[in-house]
Write an enzyme that holds these catalytic residues in place. Structure first.
Site, PDB file in Angstrom:
ATOM      1  N   ASP A   1       0.857  -1.171   0.000  1.00 32.32           N
ATOM      2  CA  ASP A   1       0.000   0.000   0.000  1.00 32.32           C
ATOM      3  C   ASP A   1       0.901   1.231   0.000  1.00 32.32           C
ATOM      4  OD1 ASP A   1      -1.934   1.988   0.718  1.00 32.32           O
ATOM      5  OD2 ASP A   1      -3.182   0.394   1.543  1.00 32.32           O
TER       6      ASP A   1
ATOM      7  N   ARG B   1      -0.464   4.499   0.120  1.00 34.01           N
ATOM      8  CA  ARG B   1      -1.311   5.663   0.330  1.00 34.01           C
ATOM      9  C   ARG B   1      -0.812   6.571   1.443  1.00 34.01           C
ATOM     10  NH1 ARG B   1      -7.030   2.879   0.629  1.00 34.01           N
ATOM     11  NH2 ARG B   1      -5.744   1.188   1.372  1.00 34.01           N
TER      12      ARG B   1
END
Ligand SMILES: [Zn+2]
Length: 423
Positions: A333, A335
């Site tokens: 991930d 983000r």
């Protein structure tokens, strides 16, 4: 300002930023977090007078490249300055105490929507200061919301839900404006390695990151953030009413096209419905939408991962969901929710009664920024699309918040299968 500056900056002449007399020579100072906006200083990233610039990068995030194309193609006057008549926000947002804390907001300009009024004098003096935030109103027409009205979960009140079933919102678009020392601090790193990585990993796109350590503000070439507010816009920033929030990361495949491999659109619409319910109880609801496609890995990586998941031995399985992403992208991930709470702090939110999210990363970033979260809600199980159970069970097993269904053991996870590519 040297009188011949504009002549020197003529069309076919490239002036490098290492010539401070021609670029940044008359830059207003920036004192990030100062209470008085004039002491804080306007952020100038426009090019019509390069002497006034005090920020690295340019406006409109990644769309700056299209502007460059328009100029290269001769379709735009490089000296065009925006006429800001009637562009002011439809409602007052701020200032809030969070705006005066240099560490609390580091990735947007809290005064970005108030440029026209706040820096009137500077604009009149010829500074090309541009808004980095805009606030307007809209009506939403969505089939799922119409169904929610028909099924009686939300109702026509003439205010939030209009007689024709339109849903009224106030919305804001926010461009990224990074205070580099604050961004570095948020990630627990020094400013210099951050500047070096930003310089090198963009192929050397912004030399000032290295040559001008005195410039602390950067408008990075990344996506913007949209805020949709449900309820009386005068309640924005009020913490004595019920507050519902969903922070949502972009997923074009599901959000726009309804692809059923993930829960994104159902989650987004569930969040909107909960925001409307809160507004109808006299509170306020916020959807904050971040352009972080495919966990900020981009859509190409995301589609590669879909193929890798669905072609692996044994088929797409909740047991290997995160692993396949990491194989392709190098991380699970990207983000990094560290900067996300800035939008909430910009709106003066201090307490969230209902946070519609299962993500611990989001929750921890929000509470870590000083905002209290009272209750957390995950998406109701009946709203999860068929092929998305792989993602959902993998996330729950990885520790994502859920209070209704519990999480599976490894031997159960392998049995949660997604569709094959040829099905
Ligand atoms: Zn999705």
């Amino acid at each position: 300002m040297p009188t011949s500056a504009s002549h020197r900056l003529r069309k076919n002449h490239i002036v490098l930023t290492s010539h401070p007399h021609f670029i940044y020579g008359d830059s207003p100072e920036v004192s990030w977090g100062a209470k008085d906006p004039h002491k804080r200083g306007p952020i100038i990233a426009s090019f019509t007078n390069k002497l006034h610039r005090n920020a690295i990068g340019s406006h409109s995030g990644s769309y700056t490249i299209y502007r460059a194309l328009a100029l290269a193609a001769g379709q735009m006057d490089p000296d065009h300055r925006p006429d800001l008549t009637n562009t002011d926000p439809v409602t007052q947002i701020g200032p809030f105490p969070s705006w005066y804390d240099a560490d609390r907001i580091v990735s947007l300009d809290p005064w970005g929507h108030l440029v026209h009024k706040t820096f009137k004098k500077e604009l009149a003096a010829g500074m090309d200061i541009r808004p980095t935030i805009a606030v307007t109103r809209a009506h939403l027409v969505m089939t799922e919301l119409e169904n929610a009205i028909n099924q009686g979960r939300i109702f026509i009140d003439g205010r939030v839900v209009k007689a024709n079933k339109d849903v009224a919102v106030t919305k804001a678009a926010i461009e990224p404006v990074w205070h580099l020392p604050g961004v570095a601090k948020r990630f627990g790193i020094e400013e210099i390695p951050l500047r070096k990585a930003l310089f090198e990993e963009t192929g050397g796109m912004f030399p000032e990151l290295i040559t001008r350590p005195d410039l602390k503000v950067m408008l990075p070439p990344i996506g913007s953030t949209s805020v949709y507010v449900f309820g009386d816009e005068k309640l924005i920033g009020r913490n004595d009413v019920e507050v519902t929030v969903r922070v949502h990361d972009e997923c074009n495949g599901s959000d726009v096209f309804g692809s059923d491999i993930c829960t994104c659109r159902p989650y987004l619409v569930h969040g909107i419905e909960e925001c409307i319910k809160t507004a109808q109880r006299g509170g306020i609801g916020y959807i904050v939408y971040f352009r972080k496609e495919g966990r900020a890995l981009g859509e190409v990586t995301k589609f590669l991962v879909y193929n890798a998941r669905k072609r692996q031995k044994g088929g797409d399985s909740a047991a290997t969901y995160f692993h396949r992403t990491e194989c392709v992208a190098g991380v699970q991930d990207m983000r990094f929710q560290e900067l996300m709470p800035d939008a909430l702090n910009w709106m003066g939110i201090k307490r969230i009664d209902n946070l519609i999210s299962m993500s611990n990363m989001k929750h921890d970033a929000i509470t870590g920024s000083g905002i209290k979260v009272v209750r957390r809600y995950e998406i109701p199980p009946e709203k999860i699309p068929g092929d998305a159970s792989v993602e959902m069970e993998a996330k729950k097993a990885a520790g994502y918040f859920n209070k209704t269904t519990g999480s599976m053991k490894k031997n159960e996870l392998v049995k949660v299968k997604g569709r094959r590519l040829d099905e």
